[in-house]
Design an enzyme around this catalytic site. Structure first.
Site, mmCIF file in Angstrom:
data_model
loop_
_atom_site.group_PDB
_atom_site.id
_atom_site.type_symbol
_atom_site.label_atom_id
_atom_site.label_comp_id
_atom_site.label_asym_id
_atom_site.label_seq_id
_atom_site.Cartn_x
_atom_site.Cartn_y
_atom_site.Cartn_z
ATOM 1 C CD GLU A 129 10.649 -57.466 19.002
ATOM 2 O OE1 GLU A 129 9.543 -57.009 19.330
ATOM 3 O OE2 GLU A 129 11.236 -58.348 19.651
ATOM 4 C CD GLU B 73 14.716 -56.436 22.268
ATOM 5 O OE1 GLU B 73 13.750 -56.912 22.893
ATOM 6 O OE2 GLU B 73 14.580 -55.525 21.435
HETATM 7 C C1 GLA Z 1 10.608 -56.565 22.317
HETATM 8 C C2 GLA Z 1 11.018 -55.149 21.944
HETATM 9 C C3 GLA Z 1 11.570 -54.367 23.086
HETATM 10 C C4 GLA Z 1 10.809 -54.646 24.350
HETATM 11 C C5 GLA Z 1 10.833 -56.129 24.635
HETATM 12 C C6 GLA Z 1 10.177 -56.499 25.937
HETATM 13 O O1 GLA Z 1 11.548 -57.511 22.072
HETATM 14 O O2 GLA Z 1 11.911 -55.113 20.867
HETATM 15 O O3 GLA Z 1 11.499 -52.999 22.751
HETATM 16 O O4 GLA Z 1 9.503 -54.206 24.214
HETATM 17 O O5 GLA Z 1 10.142 -56.774 23.605
HETATM 18 O O6 GLA Z 1 10.180 -57.884 26.134
#
Ligand code: GLA
Ligand code: ZN
Length: 667
Positions: A149, A305
Site C-alpha cells: 500500500e 485484502e
Molecule cells: C491495510 C494493510 C494491512 C492491514 C490492513 C488492515 O490494507 O495493507 O497490512 O493493516 O490494512 O485493515
C-alpha cells in the site's frame, strides 16, 4: 486477456513470524480444512530478515516457505520494504519521512520511508535482491507483492532537492515554471531553482487543502506519486531481472487520492487492491472501486485484502452479517477479480490490529462462524475451478477517472467547499450500476473510439491535446457527457481564457458566463422541454447557447430561463453538458435518453433488482447474479433452464435469490 493464475487464489496475509512454530502447524491444519490455497507472506518482516546492517537471516522465511511448499500452497511473496528496521533509522535518520508540519520522524509505524532517501533506496534494493535471489526460482511463488500500500508523502530536505531536479526536467527554464505557477501573483517570481521549497505547512502549502498556489502543490503531488512509483519500479526490475515468470503487483487502495493509479498500473503486471468497505458503505460504491481497479489495466485484477469479519480502525467496526462476506466475495469476482484474499489469516495478539478480524480469531478454534463462512467460500471456489480466471468485462460506456482533475479540483479555492471528486464520480456510476449497464473506468489516455459513450464528470483539468482528442471522438460519432467544473484549467491550474468550459466550449456549443454556488441543502428548480420538473444543487452554471439546444432550463432564481442542461450535435456525435448537479431522477432521464440514442443495453434486457455482471473468456460468458436487497428476487427469465454453477442446481421459474444470495450461470 492475460491469465496469470491457474486457479482462483484463496488465502491472504499470513504473518507466522509473529507466532511460535507450533502455532504454524495448527494454521496449516485449519487452512487446509478451509480450502485455502495460497498465502501472502513476508509483508512486514524486514527487521527479522536483517537484524543489523551486515547481517541477513533467512532461516525463518526459509522455514515458512518450506512449510507452505510442502502443503502445496501458492505463495504471494512480498518484499518487506514497507516498514524499516529500527537500526536503519538510528544509523541514518534521513530514511524517515518529514511530515507536512515539518517534523522529522523517528523510528515509527510503517510507510515511514522517505522515497527520495538514497539510503532507503540502497537498503530496500539490497533486501529485495537477496529475497529475489533466494526465492525467484521457487515454483510455488505465483506472484510478487512489492512493498505494501504505497501511500503518504514526505517533505524532507532530500525530497526538496529531488523536487527541484524533477521540476528542472519538466520545465527546463525558470520562466516556464514561473508562468506555470503564476508567480507574478503576490510577487512570487523566482530567479534560482534553489529558491523552490516544498509546499508544506511552513510554505505555500499552508492551507493544506486549498493552497494559495495550487500549481505548486499539484506538481508536488505528481512528484511524490512519481517518487514512490520509482521505488516500485526499482524493486520490480530486480524481480524481472531474475527471470521469474510470476506476475508483479503492489496492493492499491481504490480511489486513494495520493497516487495516479493509471500511471502506476502501466508499470504493474496485474493490479491488486485492498477492499475495506465500512458497515454503511453502499454496495454500488464497493462495486465501483472494483470496476475502477479493473479499469486501470482493463484486465482482471487481484483482491489482495479484505477482512473476513471486522476492522479495527473504522468508527464502528461492525461484524459482517451472516452471508455478507460470501456476497462481498462473489461481488468482487463478479467485477473482475481472480483472487479472494484476506487480511489476515491469523489475528495478531498485540499492537494496532489485535482487534482486526482474521480467519483464525483469538480463540484459536476452528468451529467459529467466521471460519465456517470462510470454508464454505473456499469449498465453493474450489468446485468452481478456474473457468473465469482472467475473464474480462466488456463495456460500451466509459467513465473518465482522472487523478489530475481529482487533485486540481480539490486543491482549488472556490467556488464551493462541498465539491469533492470521488462522490461526483460515484453519483454517475450509480446510474450505470442500478441499470446493470456495464461500464469501464478509463483515463485520458484511453482510446475513446472503443466506447459509444464517454462520461467525464467534473473534468476540471483539460491538458494539451485533449481538446483535439475529444473533438475527433465526438466528430466520429461518440457521445460525450460532461458537467459543471469541466474544462476550466490547464495542467498548472491556470484558467483557460475565453469563457468556460474552455477547450470544451466548441464541443459543447455553449458558453458558461458565471458559476453560482448553492449553499448546503439548497437547490434550484428546473424544467425539461417535455415539461418534466427537476432540480439541481451544488453548482449552477449560467449558460449561453452557442449552437447547442437546451434540454432543461432553470425555473428559479435570477437566471431562470437560462439553460441548465444542453445537448450539442458535433459531427456525427453529440455532447451533453450538465450545468448543475441534477437530482437522481433528472440525471437518470438524461442518461436514459443517451442510452436509447446509441443503444446501450443492460447485461440482460429484463429489469431486475439483482446486481448482474458478465465476465467473458474465449467463447464463454459467466453471469454473476447477486441480491443486495432486503427482498427475495426472482431470477430473470433468460436464465431459466440453465444451471447455477455454485449449487449445481437447475434454475426454474420458481428460483429466487434471498438477500446476499448468489448464482453464477455460464452461457
Ligand atoms: C491495510 C494493510 C494491512 C492491514 C490492513 C488492515 O490494507 O495493507 O497490512 O493493516 O490494512 O485493515
Ligand atoms: Zn523525503
Amino acid at each position: 486477456m492475460t491469465k496469470y493464475f491457474e486457479r482462483i487464489l484463496y488465502g491472504g496475509d499470513y504473518n507466522p513470524e509473529q507466532w511460535p512454530q507450533d502455532v504454524w502447524q495448527e494454521d496449516m491444519r485449519i487452512f487446509k480444512n478451509a480450502a485455502i490455497n495460497s498465502a501472502t507472506i513476508n509483508v512486514f518482516a524486514w527487521s527479522k530478515l536483517q537484524p543489523s546492517e551486515n547481517e541477513y537471516d533467512f532461516s525463518e522465511l526459509d522455514a515458512i516457505v518450506a512449510m507452505l511448499e510442502k502443503e502445496h500452497y501458492d505463495i504471494i511473496l512480498a518484499t518487506s520494504t514497507a516498514a524499516i528496521p529500527a537500526w536503519l533509522f538510528k544509523k541514518y535518520p534521513e530514511v524517515a519521512r518529514t511530515t507536512y508540519e515539518g517534523l522529522h520522524n523517528k523510528f515509527a509505524s510503517r510507510h515511514n520511508f522517505c522515497p527520495n532517501s538514497l539510503i532507503y533506496q540502497k537498503y530496500a534494493k539490497a533486501l529485495t535482491e537477496k529475497i529475489v535471489a533466494r526465492y525467484a526460482s521457487n515454483k510455488h511463488v505465483k506472484c510478487w507483492h512489492i512493498n505494501n500500500e504505497y501511500n503518504g508523502i514526505c517533505y524532507c530536505d532530500n525530497c526538496e532537492k529531488a523536487f527541484r531536479v524533477w521540476l528542472k526536467e519538466k520545465y527546463q527554464i525558470l520562466d516556464a515554471l514561473n508562468e506555470a505557477w503564476y508567480m507574478d501573483f503576490w510577487s512570487h517570481r523566482i530567479y534560482d531553482w534553489d529558491e523552490i521549497v516544498v509546499p508544506n505547512a511552513r510554505a505555500e502549502g499552508v492551507h493544506k487543502t486549498n493552497p494559495y498556489f495550487a500549481g505548486i502543490s499539484l506538481d508536488y503531488q505528481r512528484f511524490n506519486s512519481d517518487s514512490l512509483l520509482n521505488l516500485f519500479k526499482m524493486e520490480r526490475d530486480i524481480v524481472r531481472a531474475s527471470g521469474s515468470k510470476a506476475p508483479i503487483t503492489t496492493n492499491l487502495m481504490g480511489t486513494y487520492k495520493g497516487l495516479d493509479y493509471f500511471k502506476w498500473a502501466k508499470e504493474m503486471d496485474i493490479v491488486s487492491w485492498d477492499s475495506y468497505p465500512a458497515y454503511d458503505t453502499p454496495w454500488y460504491e464497493v462495486a465501483m472501486s472494483h470496476d475502477l481497479m479493473r479499469g486501470l489495466k482493463d484486465q482482471s485484477f487481484m483482491l489482495m485484502e479484505q477482512t473476513p469479519s471486522q476492522q479495527n480502525y473504522q468508527q464502528y467496526n461492525a461484524l459482517k452479517r451472516p452471508g455478507q462476506l460470501r456476497a462481498q466475495s462473489y461481488q468482487t469476482l463478479a467485477h473482475g477479480a481472480d483472487s479472494i484474499l484476506y487480511f489476515q489469516l491469523r489475528r495478531s495478539k498485540g499492537a494496532a490490529e489485535k482487534f482486526h478480524g482474521a480467519v483464525i480469531e483469538h480463540g484459536g478454534r476452528d468451529n467459529t462462524r467466521v471460519l465456517r463462512e470462510v470454508s464454505q467460500i473456499g469449498q465453493e471456489l474450489r468446485e468452481l475451478g478456474d473457468g473465469f480466471v482472467g475473464a474480462s468485462i466488456q463495456a460500451e460506456a466509459g467513465i473518465l477517472f482522472d487523478w489530475e482533475s481529482y487533485w486540481g479540483l480539490e486543491y482549488t479555492s472556490g467556488p464551493t467547499k462541498d465539491l469533492y471528486y470521488v462522490p461526483q464520480i460515484k453519483y454517475y456510476y450509480k446510474q450505470f450500476y442500478e441499470r446493470n449497464v456495464p461500464v469501464n473506468f478509463i483515463s485520458t489516455e484511453t482510446d475513446f473510439s472503443r466506447y459509444k459513450v464517454v462520461v467525464a464528470p467534473v473534468f476540471y483539468m483539460v491538458k494539451e491535446g485533449m481538446k483535439e482528442k475529444l473533438e475527433a471522438y465526438v466528430k466520429a460519432g461518440g457521445i460525450l457527457v460532461t458537467t459543471f467544473m469541466s474544462g476550466l484549467v490547464d495542467q498548472s491550474d491556470n484558467v483557460h481564457l475565453g469563457g468556460y468550459p474552455g477547450p470544451l466550449k466548441d464541443l459543447a456549443g455553449i458558453w458558461v458566463e458565471e458559476i453560482d454556488a448553492l449553499a448546503k441543502d439548497t437547490q434550484n428548480q428546473l424544467q425539461f422541454s417535455d415539461g418534466t420538473k427537476s432540480s439541481g444543487r451544488l453548482l449552477c452554471d449560467l449558460i449561453h447557447l452557442e449552437g447547442a439546444e437546451s434540454l432543461a432550463d432553470y425555473t428559479t432564481d435570477f437566471y431562470q430561463g437560462m439553460p441548465a442542461i444542453t445537448r450539442n450535435q458535433f459531427g456525427k456525435g453529440s455532447v451533453y453538458y450538465l450545468g448543475t448537479q441534477l437530482e437522481e431522477g433528472g440525471l437518470g432521464k438524461v442518461l436514459q435518453l443517451i442510452f436509447d440514442e446509441v443503444a446501450i443495453e443492460p447485461i440482460i434486457k429484463e429489469p431486475s433488482a439483482l446486481e448482474i455482471t458478465k465476465r467473458v473468456i474465449n467463447e464463454d460468458a459467466y453471469f454473476f447474479l447477486l441480491n443486495f436487497t432486503e427482498e427475495k428476487v426472482a431470477v430473470p427469465k433468460e436464465f431459466i433452464g440453465l444451471t447455477d454453477l455454485i449449487s449445481n442446481q437447475p434454475i426454474s421459474s420458481e428460483s429466487k435469490l434471498a438477500k446476499y444470495e448468489v448464482m453464477i450461470v455460464k452461457k
